[in-house]
Design an enzyme around this catalytic site. Structure first.
Site, short mmCIF file in Angstrom:
data_model
loop_
_atom_site.label_atom_id
_atom_site.label_comp_id
_atom_site.label_asym_id
_atom_site.label_seq_id
_atom_site.Cartn_x
_atom_site.Cartn_y
_atom_site.Cartn_z
N THR A 1 0.90 -1.16 0.08
CA THR A 1 -0.05 0.03 -0.03
C THR A 1 1.05 1.18 -0.08
OG1 THR A 1 -1.94 -1.23 1.07
CG2 THR A 1 -1.74 1.22 1.46
N ARG B 1 -14.08 -6.85 -0.61
CA ARG B 1 -13.51 -6.78 0.84
C ARG B 1 -13.00 -5.26 0.70
NH1 ARG B 1 -7.92 -5.26 2.12
NH2 ARG B 1 -7.54 -6.00 4.30
N VAL B 2 -13.25 -4.59 1.62
CA VAL B 2 -12.55 -3.27 1.97
C VAL B 2 -11.48 -3.26 3.04
CG1 VAL B 2 -12.97 -0.74 2.07
CG2 VAL B 2 -14.25 -2.12 0.44
N THR C 1 -0.20 1.33 6.80
CA THR C 1 -0.15 0.17 5.95
C THR C 1 0.08 -1.25 6.75
OG1 THR C 1 1.10 -1.10 4.24
CG2 THR C 1 2.28 0.59 5.74
N GLY C 2 -0.38 -2.42 6.21
CA GLY C 2 -0.20 -3.45 6.83
C GLY C 2 -1.85 -4.31 6.87
N1 ASP Z 1 -3.64 -2.09 4.75
C1 ASP Z 1 -4.07 -2.83 3.23
C2 ASP Z 1 -5.37 -3.42 3.41
O1 ASP Z 1 -5.58 -4.26 4.31
C3 ASP Z 1 -3.04 -3.28 2.91
C4 ASP Z 1 -1.67 -3.07 2.99
O2 ASP Z 1 -1.12 -1.78 3.75
O3 ASP Z 1 -0.67 -3.50 2.40
O4 ASP Z 1 -6.09 -3.33 2.35
#
Ligand code: ASP
Length: 320
Positions: A167, A195-196, A218-219
């Site tokens: 992300t 999915r969100v 992010t994560g």
């Molecule tokens: N946070 C993002 C999600 O769950 C994924 C990511 O940060 O890489 O959609």
């Protein structure tokens, strides 16, 4: 006020061979955003410019090259938030928008609502002069191959490891002191259609309040949502600053700010938010932030995170 800019390209187990491209992607994003800010441009233009660069770089999980969902399609989410008004523009489950951050900005500026999803969001894009693309145009060869391998083995979790995340996000303050934060993502690998995650949700993947700071996360989205991580980090900035923006509380008689103290605060708040994520959800992730004085903070509990910021001397710093 001296402008500030920080960006990220995701917190995950970035493999050695992707380090250079992640670094150069963050560097190009900083260049794009900083060329706006250093000419007196707005923080909104700066975060948009930085995120467009990251969305267009397929090593990141946003825009072109995003992870594919279970049906083998790209489905993107994005948000941009104004720290002055607390208004956000957010979009989710987009399959036909090349640069979701541009649509999030259109929602921020031209929509009575703060979040639009799927067909409704794409109709709003068309009505506001943002061209729709063929969904296939957003699929990179690397992600098509990753999806093929996953689907051959019933999408076993092991296949996603090593390319789960990526992300992108940006936070900027301009010379007028305006603060904006933004996040854009393709979500998680082989997610269920529809999915969100946290990324486009106000307070979860992004938050901005000019009296405290701005954050992009992010994560693992399902965990980040549980602790409303971006808002939590913003509140931690406020707590460490004694309840108010440093600018309002800490100026000495000459009007100067205790920058080293504020810089510590920014890093401290970032680390605490990630610590809370680990402690309460046992998940991994990271975040970037700027406090209301423009001091950068970042933290992650993944093996690596791609990020970068503009140092006080105007030089661009990136790291993975
Ligand atoms: N946070 C993002 C999600 O769950 C994924 C990511 O940060 O890489 O959609």
């Amino acid at each position: 006020m001296r402008p500030s800019l920080i960006v990220h390209g995701g917190a995950w187990d970035i493999p050695d061979e992707a380090i250079e491209i992640c670094n150069s992607g963050c560097h190009s994003a900083l260049e794009a955003g900083w060329s706006v800010l250093s000419r007196g441009g707005s923080a909104l233009d700066a975060v948009e410019a930085a995120i467009v660069v990251l969305e267009d770089e397929p090593v990141f999980d946003a825009g072109f090259g995003s992870h594919l969902n279970l049906d083998g399609r790209v489905e993107c989410d994005a948000i941009v938030m104004n720290g002055g008004t607390l208004r956000a523009g957010a979009v989710a489950a987009l399959q036909r928008v090349r640069n979701p951050i541009r649509l999030a900005r259109a929602v921020l500026e031209h929509c009575p609502h703060m979040m639009l999803v799927a067909e409704g969001a794409e109709r709003f894009a068309k009505d506001n002069g943002i061209a729709l693309c063929d969904p296939a145009e957003l699929v990179s060869d690397a992600e098509r191959e990753a999806w093929r391998v996953c689907s051959q083995d019933k999408h076993a979790a092991a296949h996603h490891r090593g390319h789960e995340q990526g992300t992108v996000g940006a936070v900027a303050i301009d010379a007028q002191g305006k603060l904006f934060a933004a996040t854009s993502t393709g979500g998680t690998c082989c997610k269920l259609p529809g999915r969100v995650g946290d990324s486009p949700l106000i307070g979860c993947g992004c938050y901005a309040d000019a009296t405290a700071g701005g954050v992009s996360c992010t994560g693992y989205g399902e965990a980040i949502m549980k602790i409303v991580m971006a808002k939590t980090a913003t509140d931690l900035l406020r707590t460490h600053n004694g309840g108010f923006c440093v600018a309002e509380t800490s100026r000495d008689s000459s009007g100067a700010l205790p920058h080293s103290c504020a810089a510590d605060t920014a890093m401290h708040a970032a680390r605490e938010a990630v610590h809370l994520l680990a402690k309460r959800t046992h998940a991994t992730g990271g975040l970037i932030l700027l406090d209301c004085e423009g001091n950068p903070g970042f933290a992650f509990n993944t093996p690596r995170m791609a990020y970068g910021y503009v140092a006080p001397d105007g030089s661009l710093f990136t790291a993975v």
